[in-house]
Each structure stands twice: as C-alpha cells, then as structure tokens.
Motif scaffolding. Structure first.
Motif, PDB file in Angstrom:
ATOM      1  N   ARG A 125       0.699  -1.126   0.098  1.00 43.17           N
ATOM      2  CA  ARG A 125       0.020  -0.053  -0.004  1.00 43.17           C
ATOM      3  C   ARG A 125       0.827   1.134   0.174  1.00 43.17           C
ATOM      4  O   ARG A 125       0.563   2.196  -0.647  1.00 43.17           O
ATOM      5  CB  ARG A 125      -1.086   0.087   1.241  1.00 43.17           C
ATOM      6  CG  ARG A 125      -2.174  -0.987   0.852  1.00 43.17           C
ATOM      7  CD  ARG A 125      -2.873  -1.300   2.219  1.00 43.17           C
ATOM      8  NE  ARG A 125      -4.084  -2.139   1.632  1.00 43.17           N
ATOM      9  CZ  ARG A 125      -4.564  -2.968   2.649  1.00 43.17           C
ATOM     10  NH1 ARG A 125      -4.477  -3.286   3.774  1.00 43.17           N
ATOM     11  NH2 ARG A 125      -5.723  -3.822   2.283  1.00 43.17           N
ATOM     12  N   HIS A 128       1.892   1.713  -3.497  1.00 45.14           N
ATOM     13  CA  HIS A 128       0.820   2.014  -4.203  1.00 45.14           C
ATOM     14  C   HIS A 128       0.571   3.688  -4.154  1.00 45.14           C
ATOM     15  O   HIS A 128       0.405   4.396  -5.188  1.00 45.14           O
ATOM     16  CB  HIS A 128      -0.298   1.425  -4.140  1.00 45.14           C
ATOM     17  CG  HIS A 128      -0.253  -0.070  -4.756  1.00 45.14           C
ATOM     18  ND1 HIS A 128      -1.426  -0.761  -4.610  1.00 45.14           N
ATOM     19  CD2 HIS A 128       0.655  -0.845  -5.308  1.00 45.14           C
ATOM     20  CE1 HIS A 128      -1.163  -2.022  -5.188  1.00 45.14           C
ATOM     21  NE2 HIS A 128       0.227  -1.873  -5.487  1.00 45.14           N
ATOM     22  N   LYS A 135      -5.529   0.100  -5.583  1.00 42.98           N
ATOM     23  CA  LYS A 135      -5.894  -1.298  -6.057  1.00 42.98           C
ATOM     24  C   LYS A 135      -6.618  -1.689  -4.736  1.00 42.98           C
ATOM     25  O   LYS A 135      -5.977  -1.765  -3.500  1.00 42.98           O
ATOM     26  CB  LYS A 135      -4.834  -1.997  -6.469  1.00 42.98           C
ATOM     27  CG  LYS A 135      -4.464  -1.648  -7.914  1.00 42.98           C
ATOM     28  CD  LYS A 135      -3.299  -2.934  -8.183  1.00 42.98           C
ATOM     29  CE  LYS A 135      -3.070  -2.782  -9.737  1.00 42.98           C
ATOM     30  NZ  LYS A 135      -2.257  -3.833 -10.440  1.00 42.98           N
ATOM     31  N   HIS A 152       0.709  -7.225  -7.309  1.00 44.31           N
ATOM     32  CA  HIS A 152       0.498  -5.894  -7.144  1.00 44.31           C
ATOM     33  C   HIS A 152       1.983  -5.384  -6.315  1.00 44.31           C
ATOM     34  O   HIS A 152       1.940  -4.271  -5.823  1.00 44.31           O
ATOM     35  CB  HIS A 152      -0.490  -5.816  -6.022  1.00 44.31           C
ATOM     36  CG  HIS A 152      -1.660  -6.495  -6.507  1.00 44.31           C
ATOM     37  ND1 HIS A 152      -2.635  -5.656  -7.325  1.00 44.31           N
ATOM     38  CD2 HIS A 152      -2.417  -7.669  -6.567  1.00 44.31           C
ATOM     39  CE1 HIS A 152      -3.632  -6.462  -7.545  1.00 44.31           C
ATOM     40  NE2 HIS A 152      -3.518  -7.632  -7.060  1.00 44.31           N
TER      41      HIS A 152
END
Length: 211
Positions: A125, A128, A135, A152
């Motif tokens: 996270r 990101h 996401k 990811h």
C-alpha cells in the motif's frame, strides 16, 4: 502425483487461485482448449522466459467459455489451480498440433504468518501511494495470501517466476517483504528528487537576517 497434461506456454506467471481470461486464436491452442472442454480436463501454462519454456508452471481449470467466434477463436475464463514441475516435455502428441508434458505437483504448505502478512500488505500500500494508484483486493486482509499480492508488488517476470518456485507461504511473504524493502526507499528518494527539481527555478522566500 505424476501425470500427463497438455501445455499452453505463455510469457506470464499465473498463481493458484488467480483468474486468467484468455483469447484463444492459434489453431493448435484452439484444438487444445476444444479437447480439454470435451474431455473435461485442465491444461498447463508453463512460464516462458527469453523464449525458453521453464521448469515450473500452473495447472489451469477452464471455468467458462465466454464466447466462440465464427472462425473458432474463443474467449475463455480460467483459474489457476496447482503449481507443477515439468519432468519431461512431450513435443509431439499423435494427432495433435500442441505439445504436452509429464509433470508432478510439489507440496505447497503453510498458513500466512499474520504479522508478516500485515507487513507485506503495508509495504504494498505504501508502494501504491508513491505510484499514485489505488488497488483493492477481493478478500479481507486477514484472508489474503502471497499469491493474491504478488502481482501488486511490482515484481519483474523473472521475480514472479522465482516466487512461483517457493512452496512455503512464509518464504513467499519474506520474498515479497525483501523486494518491497528494496524498492520503497528508491521510490522515496525519487519523490525527494522530484520535489527538488520542481523547486528549481521558482522564487523562494530566503533570508540571511540571522547571519
């Protein structure tokens, strides 16, 4: 367990539980999928890297045929099942245009350690956030496993393949954690560099009163 499977080599890594939508257009793979459907059998996707079929891949279950075109091409929905290891590749199958392989299925063990899973999720996270993307996962955090997270984390194809060869959940999460611990400081430095570049050439309130 050892058995024979038809193979559909692709330059991607698919993980257990992952849905993969495929448009099948090559004659040999149209035949492969048609045969798998008629016999209710899965097929294998061995990973291709640098035009070479690698040792490991994933067994795929065909869940649904979305569309069949007039020329026989198909849109299908598949789901990753088990990781396999190729023991012997069978280049020619009598009466078939596609190839196959004799494979076995390594034991895949382990429940995700809660603390390690939490650390990896936090790292993803954070990554990101740096990338300014959002996401969401289709499961609650506590039910996620490394296979849900791997795509990811910004891994290369080679790194995703390395993770495919790890058969303990703690090993896979540690692999992701090490990757994130390497990448995130680089992203942070890029953000600081970006800020310095954006400041260059702008008027700033500077004072020398205290000198």
């Amino acid at each position: 367990m050892t058995n024979f499977i038809s193979i559909f080599p692709l330059g991607i890594v698919v993980y257990p539980g992952e849905q993969l939508n495929l448009h099948v257009f090559e004659p040999r793979y149209k035949q492969l999928i048609a045969n798998c459907l008629s016999e209710n059998k899965p097929f294998g996707i061995p990973v291709v890297i640098n035009n070479k079929i690698m040792e490991y891949g994933i067994l795929m279950q065909i869940k649904h045929v979305e569309k069949v075109y007039d020329n026989g091409e198909m849109d299908i929905i598949t789901v990753g099942d088990s990781v396999f290891r190729i023991l012997e590749q069978v280049e020619e199958i009598p009466g078939k245009m596609y190839s196959g392989a004799i494979v076995n299925y390594p034991d895949n063990n382990g429940k995700p350690p809660a603390k390690l899973l939490k650390e990896v999720l936090h790292g993803i996270r954070e990554l990101h956030t740096f990338l300014q993307i959002h996401k969401s996962f289709r499961k609650e955090d506590s039910k996620l496993v490394s296979y849900d997270l791997a795509h990811h984390a910004g891994l290369s194809l080679e790194e995703e393949y390395e993770l495919l060869q790890l058969f303990y959940e703690s090993q896979r999460l540690e692999y992701l954690k090490r990757h994130l611990n390497k990448v995130i400081p680089m992203m942070a430095e890029m953000e600081r560099l970006k800020e310095r570049v954006m400041l260059n050439g702008h008027f700033r309130n500077l004072s020398t009163d205290n000198l």
